[in-house]
Design an enzyme around this catalytic site. Structure first.
Site, PDB file in Angstrom:
ATOM      1  N   SER A  93      35.362  36.289  38.030  1.00 53.26           N
ATOM      2  CA  SER A  93      34.329  35.325  38.399  1.00 53.26           C
ATOM      3  C   SER A  93      33.890  34.373  37.290  1.00 53.26           C
ATOM      4  CB  SER A  93      33.118  36.078  38.938  1.00 53.26           C
ATOM      5  OG  SER A  93      32.775  37.125  38.054  1.00 53.26           O
ATOM      6  N   LYS A 129      30.179  29.752  39.830  1.00 51.61           N
ATOM      7  CA  LYS A 129      28.861  29.289  40.270  1.00 51.61           C
ATOM      8  C   LYS A 129      28.761  27.769  40.364  1.00 51.61           C
ATOM      9  CE  LYS A 129      25.798  33.141  39.676  1.00 51.61           C
ATOM     10  NZ  LYS A 129      26.501  34.123  38.795  1.00 51.61           N
TER      11      LYS A 129
END
Ligand SMILES: *Cc1c(COP(=O)(O)O)cnc(C)c1O
Length: 320
Positions: free
Chosen positions: A302, A51
């Site tokens: 992720s 992110k």
């Protein structure tokens, strides 16, 4: 919609600020899954998750005047952490609205980057509307966690890195929350390679992207309970979902038990600390959820922000 060109521009914009994360091959996971398995280690990205890419691209795309007034967001943790980290690096003020049950590790990290934390509700809808309210009141810019072209293009840059290292990749498995990551990555991959397949992976208990794809329209879930806290999104985004429909080949589902075991296996076998949300692609491979064999497959891990207390509990339970 975003295009490959947007992702390439994002990559140029953020390249001096991010880590190009490693792509590890794994003989053990290849053997177990019957595919040639590679692990894209976004758990080693700055702030501990991919992110950071989207947050950086967003803030570097803002104009100077707006940036001076600061940024605010609502996030279950990693987006807030990424935004706080990027804001600190760029010298920008940041406020992050987190759910009441956000892990203490994530809250401490956000505060550690110097951002202000406010707790509100449990659902993404609640914290996002609160963050928008703060933005309105204080003249700050609301930075959405996934449903924005700058965020999506930033997240897609990890897809370009995968292609650089593995130009003939057959399949890439990507976790789905609000689908900012998979929409960016799928755009980068599908507009660069004719043969690559892109699969989303979700927990069985938080399967809004799976349901939405089958229904042909956005399906919203209520009362989501999963250990994969980065994937507790009620639905894919309005902007991300059409890209999912266009480019994502299918969505695969994994159980809570499979996710938990995979987190421990990654630690033990690959020496990688991956959080539950980041482990779902590897879980799909290890538990036979993928509809192919003998393919060059990348599992996009992720993030790696795990609460150590929770982790130690799982380790204890696994020995019982
Ligand atoms: C946010 C997040 C996801 C989901 O990303 P979306 O863009 O919302 O689909 C997956 N894994 C981790 C670790 C995350 O923080």
């Amino acid at each position: 919609m975003i295009s490959l060109e947007d992702v390439k521009k994002a990559r140029e914009r953020i390249k001096d600020w991010i880590h190009e994360t490693p792509l590890f091959s794994s003989a053990t996971f290849s053997l177990w899954s019957g595919n040639e398995v590679y692990l894209k280690a976004e758990n080693l990205q700055k702030s501990g998750a991919f992110k950071f890419r989207g947050a950086m691209n967003f803030m570097l795309s803002m104009d100077e005047e707006e940036r001076k007034k600061g940024v605010v967001t609502g996030s279950s943790g990693n987006h807030g952490q990424a935004l706080a980290c990027a804001a600190k690096i760029l010298g920008v003020k940041a406020i992050v609205v987190v759910p009441e049950d956000a892990s203490s590790a994530k809250v401490a990290a956000i505060e550690g980057y110097g951002a202000l934390v406010e707790r509100c509700g449990r659902s993404s809808t609640e914290r996002i509307s609160r963050a928008m309210e703060i933005a309105e009141q204080r003249g700050m810019t609301f930075v959405p966690p996934f449903d924005h072209p700058w965020i999506m293009a930033g997240q897609g840059t990890t897809g370009l890195e995968i292609l650089d290292e593995l130009p003939d990749v057959d399949a890439v498995l990507v976790p789905c929350g609000g689908c900012g990551l998979i929409s960016g990555v799928a755009t980068a991959l599908k507009e660069s390679s004719k043969k690559v397949k892109v699969y989303g992976v979700e927990p069985e208990r938080s399967n809004s992207t799976y349901l939405s794809l089958k229904a042909g329209h956005i399906v919203e879930l209520k009362n989501i309970e999963t250990i994969a806290d980065g994937l507790r999104t009620a639905s894919p985004g309005k902007i991300t979902f059409p890209i999912v429909q266009k480019y994502v080949d299918d969505v695969l589902l994994v159980s809570e038990e499979e996710i938990k075991n995979t987190v421990l296996l990654l630690l033990e076998r690959a020496k990688l600390l991956v959080e539950p949300s980041g482990a779902v692609p590897v879980a799909a491979l290890l538990y036979g959820k993928v509809p192919f064999k003998s393919k060059k497959t990348v599992a996009l891990m992720s993030g790696g922000n795990v609460d150590l207390l929770t982790l130690s509990k799982w380790i204890e339970e696994s020995k019982a």
